[in-house]
Design a protein around this motif. Sequence first.
Motif: not given
Length: 169
Positions: A10-33
């Motif tokens: 239960v503790a692990y599930r709660v911890m993982l639920e708090q880690l919302a997935l997010t996208r890398i911001p476009p200005e940071d993703e632009a560094l890749r190329q």
Amino acid sequence: MAGCGVGNAVAYRVMLEQLALTRIPPEDEALRQPVRAFLAERLADTPPAQRARSWMGFDADFTRALAKRGWVGLTLPRDYGGGGRSYFARFVLIEELLAAGAPVAAHWIAERQSAPLILRYASEAQKRLLVPAICSGSAFFCVGMSETEDFQEGVRSVAERRAGRFVGR
């Protein structure tokens, strides 16, 4: 989660639920190329067997080339020579460096471990001296650990002052 108690699950599930997935911001993703282009050119003649050992790849010239692009010390404060970028930018940079097998050992400890500690605990004069040197790829650090009281194989060293400097004996 085999072997975990119900409470732990239960503790692990709660911890993982708090880690919302997010996208890398476009200005940071632009560094890749630009990083990929740099790596393709810089590592073109590096054999795969050498790339596979990138964690141990100490290449000061490679580090200085990264630094000229502002990619060493990317998240460190601009006031001290860093890029002032986000951790997402550093994630993109490191993901590409490691995927390409780039030699990261020269700057890894200085940038990721030493510089943050210097910024937190050092005097202002030390910060102004050391952090810009790290960000420019002209200062390299290592970590030495010894717990000689706890381990029989511990290494002991002694240094003495000679002519204004310490010399190991």
